[in-house]
Design a protein around this motif. Structure first.
Motif, mmCIF file in Angstrom:
data_model
loop_
_atom_site.group_PDB
_atom_site.id
_atom_site.type_symbol
_atom_site.label_atom_id
_atom_site.label_comp_id
_atom_site.label_asym_id
_atom_site.label_seq_id
_atom_site.Cartn_x
_atom_site.Cartn_y
_atom_site.Cartn_z
ATOM 1 N N UNK A 1 -31.701 -48.382 41.462
ATOM 2 C CA UNK A 1 -30.407 -47.740 41.251
ATOM 3 C C UNK A 1 -30.672 -46.392 40.599
ATOM 4 N N UNK A 2 -29.728 -45.471 40.739
ATOM 5 C CA UNK A 2 -29.928 -44.175 40.102
ATOM 6 C C UNK A 2 -28.574 -43.540 39.830
ATOM 7 N N UNK A 3 -28.587 -42.505 38.985
ATOM 8 C CA UNK A 3 -27.393 -41.741 38.670
ATOM 9 C C UNK A 3 -27.748 -40.265 38.679
ATOM 10 N N UNK A 4 -26.715 -39.443 38.850
ATOM 11 C CA UNK A 4 -26.896 -37.995 38.876
ATOM 12 C C UNK A 4 -26.691 -37.421 40.256
ATOM 13 N N UNK A 5 -26.004 -36.293 40.341
ATOM 14 C CA UNK A 5 -25.680 -35.658 41.619
ATOM 15 C C UNK A 5 -26.623 -34.522 41.982
ATOM 16 N N UNK B 1 -13.180 -46.476 47.017
ATOM 17 C CA UNK B 1 -14.628 -46.519 47.242
ATOM 18 C C UNK B 1 -15.359 -45.471 46.420
ATOM 19 N N UNK B 2 -16.459 -45.880 45.801
ATOM 20 C CA UNK B 2 -17.306 -44.998 44.998
ATOM 21 C C UNK B 2 -18.503 -44.490 45.804
ATOM 22 N N UNK B 3 -18.646 -44.975 47.033
ATOM 23 C CA UNK B 3 -19.781 -44.601 47.888
ATOM 24 C C UNK B 3 -21.115 -44.998 47.274
ATOM 25 N N UNK C 1 -21.593 -38.534 45.045
ATOM 26 C CA UNK C 1 -21.797 -37.128 45.396
ATOM 27 C C UNK C 1 -20.672 -36.597 46.284
ATOM 28 N N UNK C 2 -20.118 -37.450 47.124
ATOM 29 C CA UNK C 2 -19.067 -36.992 48.032
ATOM 30 C C UNK C 2 -17.884 -36.441 47.247
ATOM 31 N N UNK C 3 -17.447 -37.159 46.211
ATOM 32 C CA UNK C 3 -16.313 -36.663 45.427
ATOM 33 C C UNK C 3 -16.731 -35.553 44.469
ATOM 34 N N UNK C 4 -17.990 -35.533 44.071
ATOM 35 C CA UNK C 4 -18.465 -34.406 43.261
ATOM 36 C C UNK C 4 -18.379 -33.112 44.066
ATOM 37 N N UNK C 5 -18.730 -33.180 45.337
ATOM 38 C CA UNK C 5 -18.604 -32.006 46.208
ATOM 39 C C UNK C 5 -17.152 -31.568 46.286
#
Length: 418
Positions: A187-191, A350-352, A388-392
């Motif tokens: 698992x990982x975190x960060x965009x 959805x959080x993707x 990342x999708x919503x961060x974009x």
């Protein structure tokens, strides 16, 4: 040659500024269309992730004056709220602090509550008074005049990936199911290149008083967060909940209980060559440390290109392949409750994260990448704790607001010192 905030704001006012999202500037650098400091004025950055260090401060009238002396405990939708610090004696008013990681049960916590409030859903407040009575009230966010989200430790410059080197599955906040054994999943975190502090690692432009978006609402940086270090700085800040957007927040259910989703968007004015160098760095140059989830020891350094390049930002669904299992493992395990029957994904929830594509690859499809060691170890990603999708999308919203004049770049009033 350096630029100033005043010069950039004047260029924005005249419609002459070059404002790009963090992804756009990297694409243009690769194409050779952006190559020097003067080519870009502002880079909009963003992250949407599970961020434990988030809480809400709420203050509102509960009952008529004189109806109770003091409140001693409270819950909202069953989630524990801490009373105080102001006693508001006999005013009928209460001040509450709710932690994003507090929870009513294993599927509902503070993050869920914050999203319900911002979505203008009615919530139930139950308060125990100092004389032993219980006062209850149903209300919405519009009946809470003071409602702010605070981040005590948000938007780390650099997060980590986790693997489980042991032979026993482990319940942890870093996975939505018991963590797979023997390094069979990560698992990982960060965009990656979108992360705000990756674009200003020396904290030249982001400081106390920097205007930002938190969950889509205008807010401010108030300092570095807890556990901030020069190598891995993070931010603290606040914003008004009344202006927030529910799609950028929420609860995320892990195998160790509910966590809180928070989103930040931060403008990075390109004032110096060192800032330009940071916003130009390719994703492969941004390290992603890999750690053992059990011992929290460092194993190796991967990079964010391994998990964000040539992957799918959203999961694809093939309903015709669904066998309509009585106990759908993807539905049961979804940390957002976003999988519905007949089989579909509620894209608003959805959080993707991609977990469904790992548990039921016949129906749900997504390339998630892997973390790879220098000596050839490949561990497939089985859960993403950043969206990342919503961060974009949030970086694009910030860009639009800057260009239309509704969001003004602000100089910090004090440099940050991790």
């Amino acid at each position: 040659m350096r630029k100033s905030i005043e010069e950039i704001n004047e260029r924005i006012r005249r419609g002459e500024a070059t404002v790009l999202t963090a992804e756009e500037v990297r694409d243009l650098v690769e194409q050779g269309a952006v190559s020097e400091l003067q080519d870009v004025d502002v880079v909009t950055t963003a992250t949407r992730a599970v961020m434990s260090g988030t809480y809400a401060v709420l203050s509102f009238g509960l009952a008529e004056k004189g109806s109770f002396a003091r409140s001693v405990s409270a819950r909202i939708n069953g989630v524990l709220a801490h009373v105080g610090p102001c006693p508001n004696e006999r005013l009928g008013h209460i001040d509450l602090i709710v932690f994003g990681t507090a929870h009513r049960d294993e599927r509902y916590g503070g993050g869920h509550l914050f999203r319900d409030l911002v979505a203008r859903r009615s919530v139930c407040v139950d308060v125990e008074t100092s004389d032993g009575r219980c006062i209850s009230r149903e209300l919405t966010l519009d009946e809470i005049p003071h409602a702010r989200i605070f981040g005590t430790r948000n938007a780390f410059m650099n997060y980590s990936a986790f693997v489980n080197t042991g032979g026993v599955a482990m319940s942890t906040i870093f996975h939505a199911i018991p963590f797979p054994v023997s390094m069979s999943g990560a698992s990982f975190s960060g965009c990656g290149i979108l992360n705000p502090l990756e674009n200003d690692p020396l904290l030249e432009t982001i400081g106390v008083g920097t205007r930002v978006l938190i969950n889509g609402a205008e807010g401010f940086v108030i300092g570095t967060g807890t556990r901030s270090t020069p190598e891995r700085p993070n931010l603290s800040g606040f914003a008004d909940m009344h202006q927030m957007m529910p799609e950028f927040m929420g609860g995320f259910v892990t195998s160790a209980g509910p966590e809180c989703i928070t989103s930040w968007a931060v403008p990075v004015p390109v004032l110096s060559q060192s800032v330009f160098n940071a916003v130009s760095r390719p994703e492969r140059a941004i390290p992603l440390p890999v750690m053992d989830v059990g011992t929290r020891s460092s194993l190796w350094a991967a990079d964010y290109a391994q998990v964000w390049r040539d992957v799918d930002l959203a999961v694809r669904v093939r309903p015709d392949s669904c066998k309509d299992c009585t106990n759908c493992i993807a539905e049961i395990s979804c940390p957002m409750g976003a999988i519905k029957r007949p089989v579909r994904i509620d894209r608003g929830l959805c959080f993707n994260c991609g977990l469904c594509s790992v548990l039921c690859p016949e129906v749900f499809r997504a390339r998630l990448g892997s973390v790879r060691s220098p000596d050839g170890i490949h561990v497939p990603v089985t859960l993403r704790q950043s969206d990342r999708l919503r961060a974009i999308r949030l970086a694009e919203i910030l860009k639009e607001r800057i260009l239309d004049g509704s969001f003004r770049i602000s100089a910090c009033v004090k440099r940050l010192s991790p």
